[in-house]
Design a protein around this motif. Structure first.
Motif, PDB file in Angstrom:
ATOM      1  N   THR A  36     -24.815  38.127 -91.507  1.00 19.13           N
ATOM      2  CA  THR A  36     -25.313  39.494 -91.695  1.00 19.13           C
ATOM      3  C   THR A  36     -24.237  40.539 -91.441  1.00 19.13           C
ATOM      4  O   THR A  36     -24.391  41.696 -91.816  1.00 19.13           O
ATOM      5  N   GLY A  54     -23.169  38.334 -96.113  1.00 15.90           N
ATOM      6  CA  GLY A  54     -24.188  38.045 -97.122  1.00 15.90           C
ATOM      7  C   GLY A  54     -24.220  36.601 -97.566  1.00 15.90           C
ATOM      8  O   GLY A  54     -25.153  36.189 -98.257  1.00 15.90           O
ATOM      9  N   ASN A 114     -29.044  34.043-102.772  1.00 14.47           N
ATOM     10  CA  ASN A 114     -29.803  34.947-101.918  1.00 14.47           C
ATOM     11  C   ASN A 114     -30.650  35.864-102.797  1.00 14.47           C
ATOM     12  O   ASN A 114     -30.349  37.042-102.981  1.00 14.47           O
ATOM     13  N   ASP A 115     -31.741  35.309-103.338  1.00 17.90           N
ATOM     14  CA  ASP A 115     -32.589  36.076-104.247  1.00 17.90           C
ATOM     15  C   ASP A 115     -33.512  37.009-103.454  1.00 17.90           C
ATOM     16  O   ASP A 115     -33.429  37.107-102.226  1.00 17.90           O
ATOM     17  N   THR A 119     -33.871  37.215 -99.446  1.00 14.87           N
ATOM     18  CA  THR A 119     -33.442  38.491 -98.862  1.00 14.87           C
ATOM     19  C   THR A 119     -34.556  39.084 -98.014  1.00 14.87           C
ATOM     20  O   THR A 119     -34.335  39.563 -96.898  1.00 14.87           O
ATOM     21  N   GLY A 123     -34.477  39.502 -94.043  1.00 21.45           N
ATOM     22  CA  GLY A 123     -34.682  40.890 -93.652  1.00 21.45           C
ATOM     23  C   GLY A 123     -35.788  41.026 -92.621  1.00 21.45           C
ATOM     24  O   GLY A 123     -35.715  41.886 -91.729  1.00 21.45           O
TER      25      GLY A 123
END
Length: 273
Positions: A36, A54, A114-115, A119, A123
């Protein structure tokens, strides 16, 4: 300086300093992790792989992994990791009737796309960095089940997750020539080559005509000599990479093996270059 908070299978980790290789690079359980903040350099026998902020990696158990974690300026190195332990996966397999089609033969470290769904998943874990006490064991268990289900949208990952087989007996000589710089107990080398410790030592003596301890030290020191004399590497930059725990032990072992100090070798190499 680092902070780590682990609840169940979920680990929240931040580090403000560049970290050298850990003393135990053995991966005990599968895991999925996202960087992150900051970046990570993975050292392999084929070179260094850099993972930027990422990067979302799925990592297979029973392997050796050397990683240097790097902060980004004032931003710390930070990761969210979810361990996919064998017992958790076996329970999921039984409850949802999902089984591997065979032994996993793909890459031990896989980058995952990371679709929007993943995500959103990671998150939802970010607020716990500021309030880790709110991440209860019940929530951590639910988040583990959720990420397994998200990964299974890709059928190709079924064997990665649900292959519960142990390492089979492999070419010991080839494996050790590739992995001699890893600082791990002999029991882990034995496991990774599909052997008991006694069989590992017996096969090792037959192949290399010496003990694992003596051979490992000799290989590491020979590589050190090459890196210092031919690549102008500084001893302080390579001793961890070569599997030595301290610079002082590295320097002592080098002088004992070659009859000269690392400083003397550096001076001679510079004079000849």
């Amino acid at each position: 300086m680092y902070q780590a908070h682990k609840t169940g299978n979920v680990l929240l980790y931040t580090c403000h300093d560049e970290t050298p290789f850990g003393h135990d690079p053995f991966v005990y359980e599968n895991y999925i992790g996202i960087i992150t903040s900051g970046s990570a350099d993975q050292y392999t026998d084929k070179g260094v792989i850099t993972y930027p902020t990422g990067s979302l990696r799925l990592v297979k158990r029973n392997q050796l992994l050397k990683v240097v974690k790097k902060p980004d300026g004032q931003k710390p190195f930070a990761t969210i990791t979810v361990f996919l332990e064998q017992e958790t996966l076996k329970q999921y397999s039984a409850e949802h009737n999902v089984k591997a089609d065979g032994v996993y033969v793909g890459e031990p470290v896989t980058l995952v796309e990371n679709d929007a769904f993943l995500t959103g998943y990671f998150g939802s874990l970010l607020p716990y960095f500021d309030q880790p006490e709110k991440l209860t064991p019940v929530l951590a268990e639910a988040k583990t089940t959720e990420v397994i289900a998200l990964l299974l949208r890709n059928p190709a990952l079924k064997n990665f997750l649900f292959d519960f087989s142990e390492p089979h007996k492999i070419d010991l000589e080839a494996y050790m020539q590739r992995h001699f710089t890893y600082n791990v107990p002999l029991t882990q080398f034995a496991k990774l080559t599909g052997r008991s410790l006694s069989t590992f030592k017996r096969d090792f003596a037959r192949i290399f005509s010496t003990t694992p301890e003596k051979w490992l030290q000799k290989q590491r020191l020979a590589q050190a000599r090459f890196l210092v004399s031919q690549k102008n590497k500084r001893p302080s930059d390579i001793y961890l990479e070569l599997g030595f725990e301290t610079l002082s032990h590295f320097s002592y072992a080098f002088k004992k093996q070659f009859g000269q100090t690392l400083t003397e070798l550096q001076t001679l190499s510079r004079a000849n270059s």
